[in-house]
Motif scaffolding. Structure first.
Motif, PDB file in Angstrom:
ATOM      1  N   LEU A 282     -51.773   3.194   4.153  1.00 37.05           N
ATOM      2  CA  LEU A 282     -50.633   3.558   4.992  1.00 37.05           C
ATOM      3  C   LEU A 282     -50.668   2.769   6.307  1.00 37.05           C
ATOM      4  O   LEU A 282     -49.656   2.214   6.740  1.00 37.05           O
ATOM      5  CB  LEU A 282     -50.659   5.070   5.271  1.00 37.05           C
ATOM      6  CG  LEU A 282     -49.421   5.625   5.965  1.00 37.05           C
ATOM      7  CD1 LEU A 282     -48.199   5.445   5.075  1.00 37.05           C
ATOM      8  CD2 LEU A 282     -49.614   7.097   6.310  1.00 37.05           C
ATOM      9  N   ASP A 283     -51.850   2.688   6.907  1.00 37.51           N
ATOM     10  CA  ASP A 283     -51.968   1.961   8.179  1.00 37.51           C
ATOM     11  C   ASP A 283     -51.686   0.474   7.992  1.00 37.51           C
ATOM     12  O   ASP A 283     -51.146  -0.178   8.882  1.00 37.51           O
ATOM     13  CB  ASP A 283     -53.359   2.165   8.787  1.00 37.51           C
ATOM     14  CG  ASP A 283     -53.524   3.575   9.342  1.00 37.51           C
ATOM     15  OD1 ASP A 283     -52.498   4.181   9.674  1.00 37.51           O
ATOM     16  OD2 ASP A 283     -54.664   4.057   9.426  1.00 37.51           O
ATOM     17  N   ASN A 284     -52.067  -0.073   6.832  1.00 42.36           N
ATOM     18  CA  ASN A 284     -51.739  -1.459   6.543  1.00 42.36           C
ATOM     19  C   ASN A 284     -50.228  -1.674   6.529  1.00 42.36           C
ATOM     20  O   ASN A 284     -49.732  -2.678   7.017  1.00 42.36           O
ATOM     21  CB  ASN A 284     -52.318  -1.865   5.180  1.00 42.36           C
ATOM     22  CG  ASN A 284     -53.652  -2.572   5.292  1.00 42.36           C
ATOM     23  OD1 ASN A 284     -53.709  -3.753   5.624  1.00 42.36           O
ATOM     24  ND2 ASN A 284     -54.721  -1.847   5.054  1.00 42.36           N
ATOM     25  N   VAL A 285     -49.517  -0.699   5.965  1.00 40.99           N
ATOM     26  CA  VAL A 285     -48.070  -0.857   5.804  1.00 40.99           C
ATOM     27  C   VAL A 285     -47.328  -0.670   7.133  1.00 40.99           C
ATOM     28  O   VAL A 285     -46.341  -1.334   7.396  1.00 40.99           O
ATOM     29  CB  VAL A 285     -47.532   0.113   4.718  1.00 40.99           C
ATOM     30  CG1 VAL A 285     -46.012   0.011   4.605  1.00 40.99           C
ATOM     31  CG2 VAL A 285     -48.177  -0.203   3.374  1.00 40.99           C
ATOM     32  N   ILE A 286     -47.827   0.244   7.999  1.00 42.92           N
ATOM     33  CA  ILE A 286     -47.099   0.500   9.251  1.00 42.92           C
ATOM     34  C   ILE A 286     -47.561  -0.391  10.404  1.00 42.92           C
ATOM     35  O   ILE A 286     -46.965  -0.386  11.475  1.00 42.92           O
ATOM     36  CB  ILE A 286     -47.206   1.985   9.695  1.00 42.92           C
ATOM     37  CG1 ILE A 286     -48.664   2.332  10.000  1.00 42.92           C
ATOM     38  CG2 ILE A 286     -46.615   2.922   8.654  1.00 42.92           C
ATOM     39  CD1 ILE A 286     -48.838   3.743  10.543  1.00 42.92           C
ATOM     40  N   GLU A 287     -48.625  -1.167  10.177  1.00 45.62           N
ATOM     41  CA  GLU A 287     -49.208  -1.961  11.265  1.00 45.62           C
ATOM     42  C   GLU A 287     -48.182  -2.917  11.909  1.00 45.62           C
ATOM     43  O   GLU A 287     -47.989  -2.914  13.119  1.00 45.62           O
ATOM     44  CB  GLU A 287     -50.402  -2.765  10.729  1.00 45.62           C
ATOM     45  CG  GLU A 287     -51.042  -3.694  11.735  1.00 45.62           C
ATOM     46  CD  GLU A 287     -51.718  -2.968  12.879  1.00 45.62           C
ATOM     47  OE1 GLU A 287     -52.057  -1.780  12.706  1.00 45.62           O
ATOM     48  OE2 GLU A 287     -51.898  -3.571  13.941  1.00 45.62           O
ATOM     49  N   VAL A 288     -47.546  -3.736  11.080  1.00 43.80           N
ATOM     50  CA  VAL A 288     -46.629  -4.741  11.629  1.00 43.80           C
ATOM     51  C   VAL A 288     -45.353  -4.103  12.189  1.00 43.80           C
ATOM     52  O   VAL A 288     -44.934  -4.446  13.303  1.00 43.80           O
ATOM     53  CB  VAL A 288     -46.321  -5.836  10.577  1.00 43.80           C
ATOM     54  CG1 VAL A 288     -45.370  -6.876  11.139  1.00 43.80           C
ATOM     55  CG2 VAL A 288     -47.611  -6.489  10.114  1.00 43.80           C
ATOM     56  N   PRO A 289     -44.733  -3.160  11.460  1.00 40.98           N
ATOM     57  CA  PRO A 289     -43.547  -2.517  12.054  1.00 40.98           C
ATOM     58  C   PRO A 289     -43.823  -1.941  13.441  1.00 40.98           C
ATOM     59  O   PRO A 289     -42.996  -2.079  14.346  1.00 40.98           O
ATOM     60  CB  PRO A 289     -43.211  -1.409  11.052  1.00 40.98           C
ATOM     61  CG  PRO A 289     -43.696  -1.941   9.750  1.00 40.98           C
ATOM     62  CD  PRO A 289     -44.927  -2.733  10.070  1.00 40.98           C
TER      63      PRO A 289
ATOM     64  N   ALA B 213     -42.595   3.628   5.277  1.00 42.24           N
ATOM     65  CA  ALA B 213     -43.816   3.325   4.523  1.00 42.24           C
ATOM     66  C   ALA B 213     -43.964   4.278   3.345  1.00 42.24           C
ATOM     67  O   ALA B 213     -44.378   3.881   2.248  1.00 42.24           O
ATOM     68  CB  ALA B 213     -45.040   3.408   5.437  1.00 42.24           C
ATOM     69  N   ASP B 214     -43.607   5.540   3.572  1.00 45.17           N
ATOM     70  CA  ASP B 214     -43.648   6.525   2.494  1.00 45.17           C
ATOM     71  C   ASP B 214     -42.794   6.095   1.311  1.00 45.17           C
ATOM     72  O   ASP B 214     -43.234   6.108   0.166  1.00 45.17           O
ATOM     73  CB  ASP B 214     -43.085   7.865   3.018  1.00 45.17           C
ATOM     74  CG  ASP B 214     -44.204   8.822   3.364  1.00 45.17           C
ATOM     75  OD1 ASP B 214     -45.367   8.481   3.059  1.00 45.17           O
ATOM     76  OD2 ASP B 214     -43.909   9.876   3.939  1.00 45.17           O
ATOM     77  N   THR B 215     -41.560   5.698   1.629  1.00 48.97           N
ATOM     78  CA  THR B 215     -40.634   5.238   0.588  1.00 48.97           C
ATOM     79  C   THR B 215     -41.223   4.054  -0.171  1.00 48.97           C
ATOM     80  O   THR B 215     -41.160   3.992  -1.398  1.00 48.97           O
ATOM     81  CB  THR B 215     -39.307   4.771   1.238  1.00 48.97           C
ATOM     82  OG1 THR B 215     -39.026   5.633   2.324  1.00 48.97           O
ATOM     83  CG2 THR B 215     -38.187   4.760   0.243  1.00 48.97           C
TER      84      THR B 215
ATOM     85  N   ARG C  56     -46.549  -3.746   2.160  1.00 47.26           N
ATOM     86  CA  ARG C  56     -46.707  -4.232   3.537  1.00 47.26           C
ATOM     87  C   ARG C  56     -45.653  -5.295   3.846  1.00 47.26           C
ATOM     88  O   ARG C  56     -45.090  -5.334   4.947  1.00 47.26           O
ATOM     89  CB  ARG C  56     -48.113  -4.815   3.730  1.00 47.26           C
ATOM     90  CG  ARG C  56     -48.306  -5.484   5.074  1.00 47.26           C
ATOM     91  CD  ARG C  56     -49.719  -5.951   5.274  1.00 47.26           C
ATOM     92  NE  ARG C  56     -50.072  -7.098   4.431  1.00 47.26           N
ATOM     93  CZ  ARG C  56     -51.238  -7.737   4.514  1.00 47.26           C
ATOM     94  NH1 ARG C  56     -52.161  -7.321   5.359  1.00 47.26           N
ATOM     95  NH2 ARG C  56     -51.491  -8.770   3.731  1.00 47.26           N
ATOM     96  N   ALA C  57     -45.377  -6.154   2.843  1.00 48.57           N
ATOM     97  CA  ALA C  57     -44.382  -7.213   3.044  1.00 48.57           C
ATOM     98  C   ALA C  57     -42.984  -6.616   3.199  1.00 48.57           C
ATOM     99  O   ALA C  57     -42.211  -7.024   4.063  1.00 48.57           O
ATOM    100  CB  ALA C  57     -44.425  -8.188   1.875  1.00 48.57           C
ATOM    101  N   LEU C  58     -42.668  -5.623   2.363  1.00 46.69           N
ATOM    102  CA  LEU C  58     -41.327  -5.034   2.413  1.00 46.69           C
ATOM    103  C   LEU C  58     -41.105  -4.241   3.694  1.00 46.69           C
ATOM    104  O   LEU C  58     -39.972  -4.071   4.139  1.00 46.69           O
ATOM    105  CB  LEU C  58     -41.109  -4.124   1.196  1.00 46.69           C
ATOM    106  CG  LEU C  58     -41.109  -4.825  -0.158  1.00 46.69           C
ATOM    107  CD1 LEU C  58     -41.024  -3.801  -1.285  1.00 46.69           C
ATOM    108  CD2 LEU C  58     -39.947  -5.814  -0.248  1.00 46.69           C
ATOM    109  N   ALA C  59     -42.215  -3.767   4.291  1.00 45.47           N
ATOM    110  CA  ALA C  59     -42.101  -2.894   5.471  1.00 45.47           C
ATOM    111  C   ALA C  59     -41.412  -3.583   6.631  1.00 45.47           C
ATOM    112  O   ALA C  59     -40.862  -2.926   7.507  1.00 45.47           O
ATOM    113  CB  ALA C  59     -43.485  -2.405   5.891  1.00 45.47           C
ATOM    114  N   ILE C  60     -41.467  -4.921   6.679  1.00 42.42           N
ATOM    115  CA  ILE C  60     -40.817  -5.601   7.805  1.00 42.42           C
ATOM    116  C   ILE C  60     -39.355  -5.918   7.487  1.00 42.42           C
ATOM    117  O   ILE C  60     -38.683  -6.587   8.267  1.00 42.42           O
ATOM    118  CB  ILE C  60     -41.574  -6.888   8.211  1.00 42.42           C
ATOM    119  CG1 ILE C  60     -41.482  -7.957   7.120  1.00 42.42           C
ATOM    120  CG2 ILE C  60     -43.030  -6.582   8.529  1.00 42.42           C
ATOM    121  CD1 ILE C  60     -41.988  -9.324   7.587  1.00 42.42           C
ATOM    122  N   GLN C  61     -38.859  -5.434   6.367  1.00 42.38           N
ATOM    123  CA  GLN C  61     -37.484  -5.698   5.917  1.00 42.38           C
ATOM    124  C   GLN C  61     -37.151  -7.185   6.048  1.00 42.38           C
ATOM    125  O   GLN C  61     -36.251  -7.577   6.794  1.00 42.38           O
ATOM    126  CB  GLN C  61     -36.508  -4.828   6.711  1.00 42.38           C
ATOM    127  CG  GLN C  61     -36.731  -3.363   6.380  1.00 42.38           C
ATOM    128  CD  GLN C  61     -36.046  -2.414   7.321  1.00 42.38           C
ATOM    129  OE1 GLN C  61     -36.239  -2.475   8.533  1.00 42.38           O
ATOM    130  NE2 GLN C  61     -35.266  -1.504   6.776  1.00 42.38           N
TER     131      GLN C  61
END
Lengths: 256, 262
Positions: free
Chosen positions: B117-124, B139-141, B171-176
């Protein structure tokens, strides 16, 4: 099954207990209440010196290690030189050079003697603090150099690829990752630092070891104070190990 | 899929006459390509053909020796490095462009000291400045989407390669991102784990995302790509529609390459 209840452990525990009872009954401990205040002061001094010098030393070690990896070259060279000098000379020597050297240099400057710092600089502990801090920084600078260099390049590349600023990469990825790698080594170094603290007794700082010397000189009891102080060092070591292994277990890391 | 009329859609990525040398070794010898919005481009070629270098030049992980990279029409500014080469002139611009291009690496490169989770929200949170609540919700989605909801609190070291790569995709998708860059995303995986990663990438391709994909999975490239680019010794030797390219390869090298990998 409880880890303490295995047969060989029970035997060892009983033996340890027997030793304690024997020591308690056959040796002389009547001096303890009289010196308890002094003993507590000594232990407190040891702990305070350990924590502050490790904390300050580590703060210095981070740039010492980082600049050796990132350069620029002159800075890397200077950091490397500092670490080599610290690691290449006995701590006792560093302590004396700083205490007797700086200590005799400062009074020659009226500006220093008139300043608000002088009441502190007249005492011994600032010199103990400084030299133990520099020593820890020297050793840990080398550890952190290895830790920084060993963080997988791919993880740093990913951070850059997602648009992180250099300082963000350092703060969020590189430093925490390096500290994690260095934790097991840091644990050992903190224990070594603990056992270096008695050296400051040679410049009149009253910590645990200095207290036992005082007791010996005043009561002519030699063995018991040394036993007690050994026990205290062992307990402090155990506490440090427990704290570090808690953090080591928290984040398991595989390095690719 | 790409819009029916290619000329009408915007160029998401444009590479013009790209050269890249490592010392005296010229890896890319004048490559030009464009990816229109919604287009999926697969780059294929033998090892050492320069495909990964080409991809890494697009987000400046490698600095091109010469040539131009444009993202949504905006050229990345370059200046001389004083040693006969060039380097990005404006680090701020490079960082801004990088936040619009998300890269998925061969070796996942998840940050090992953070859980998924932290990996995915780090950049946003720490690059894009989003609020924690917003980042967590998205990130949940995404973790649900790549099938890793239950693993959100796990550290990468505890996951299989397939799970790590799916997390890296989240993680890549998290930055849209406007463009997804895949650098051999399944090459480091055990054979039985490749399918789960390809299926996630395939879904992304079908929902109209712009993607550039370096891959060795020929069947997959044929299925999802709008355009295939065959790179050989630093030049694009053939490009076009996957069916035409695979069924009727024109160049000898491509014929040989196809027969060697299938």
């Amino acid at each position: 099954m409880n880890i303490w209840l295995k047969p060989h452990r029970i035997v060892l525990l009983l033996m340890a207990l027997a030793l304690v009872v024997y020591a308690g009954l056959s040796m002389q401990w009547d001096w303890v209440p009289r010196y308890s205040g002094l003993l507590l002061h000594g232990i407190w001094m040891t702990i305070a010196l350990l924590i502050t010098t490790c904390a300050l030393g580590f703060l210095l070690a981070v740039p010492l290690g980082l600049f050796q990896v990132t350069g620029p070259k002159p800075l890397a060279f200077a950091c490397r030189g500092f670490c080599t000098a610290i690691r290449g000379t006995p701590l006792l020597l560093q302590l004396w050079l700083i205490y007797f050297g700086l200590g005799s240099l400062f009074p020659q400057f009226p500006e220093i003697m008139d300043s608000f710092l002088w009441p502190y600089l007249r005492q011994a502990w600032p010199y103990a603090l400084l030299s133990l801090t520099l020593s820890f920084a020297g050793y840990e600078g080398e550890v952190m150099r290895g830790a920084f260099a060993g963080v997988p390049a791919g993880e740093l590349e990913a951070a850059h690829a997602y648009g992180m600023k250099r300082m963000t990469v350092l703060r969020r990825i590189w430093l925490p990752r390096a500290i994690l790698r260095a934790l097991p080594t840091l644990n050992g170094e903190v224990v070594l630092q603990l056992k270096s603290t008695p050296l400051v007794a040679t410049i009149t700082v009253v910590e645990s070891y200095a207290v036992t010397s005082t007791i010996r000189q005043e009561t002519f009891i030699i063995y018991e104070p040394l036993l007690l102080i050994s026990l205290i060092y062992m307990v402090l070591t155990a506490i440090s190990v427990v704290i570090f292994s808690y953090f080591e277990k928290k984040v398991p890391v595989h390095d690719v | 899929m790409a819009p029916a009329n290619r000329e009408d859609s915007v160029k998401a990525i444009e590479v013009i006459d790209l050269h890249k040398s490592f010392d005296s070794d010229e890896v890319l010898k004048g490559v030009s390509l464009e990816a229109r919005q919604g287009e999926v481009i697969a780059i294929i070629g033998g090892s050492g053909s320069g495909k990964s270098t080409l991809l890494r030049c697009i987000n400046m992980l490698e600095t091109p020796s010469s040539g131009t990279i444009k993202v949504n029409g905006e050229a990345i500014e370059m200046k001389s490095d004083g040693r006969g080469g060039q380097k990005p002139a404006n680090r701020q611009q490079v960082r801004r462009i990088r936040t619009r291009l998300a890269m998925v690496f061969q070796n996942f490169n998840l940050w090992q000291h953070m859980n998924l989770l932290d990996n995915v929200i780090e950049v946003p949170i720490h690059v894009l400045g989003r609020s924690r609540a917003e980042a967590l919700e998205y990130a949940d989605t995404l973790l649900k989407r790549v099938g890793l909801s239950e693993k959100r609190a796990a550290y990468p070291a505890f996951l299989s390669g397939g799970q790590q790569q799916r997390a890296a995709i989240a993680r890549a998708l998290a930055i849209q991102p406007e463009v997804l860059l895949f650098d051999e995303p399944t090459s480091a995986l055990d054979p039985e784990l490749i399918g789960e990663v390809l299926s996630v990438i395939g879904d992304l391709a079908r929902e109209g995302r712009t993607m550039i994909l370096v891959t060795h999975e020929m069947k997959f490239a044929r299925d999802v790509a709008d355009t295939i680019i065959f790179l050989n010794e630093g030049i694009i030797e053939e490009e076009g529609d996957p069916k035409a390219l695979f069924d009727a390869p024109k160049s000898e090298n491509l014929k040989r390459f196809i027969s060697s990998v299938t």
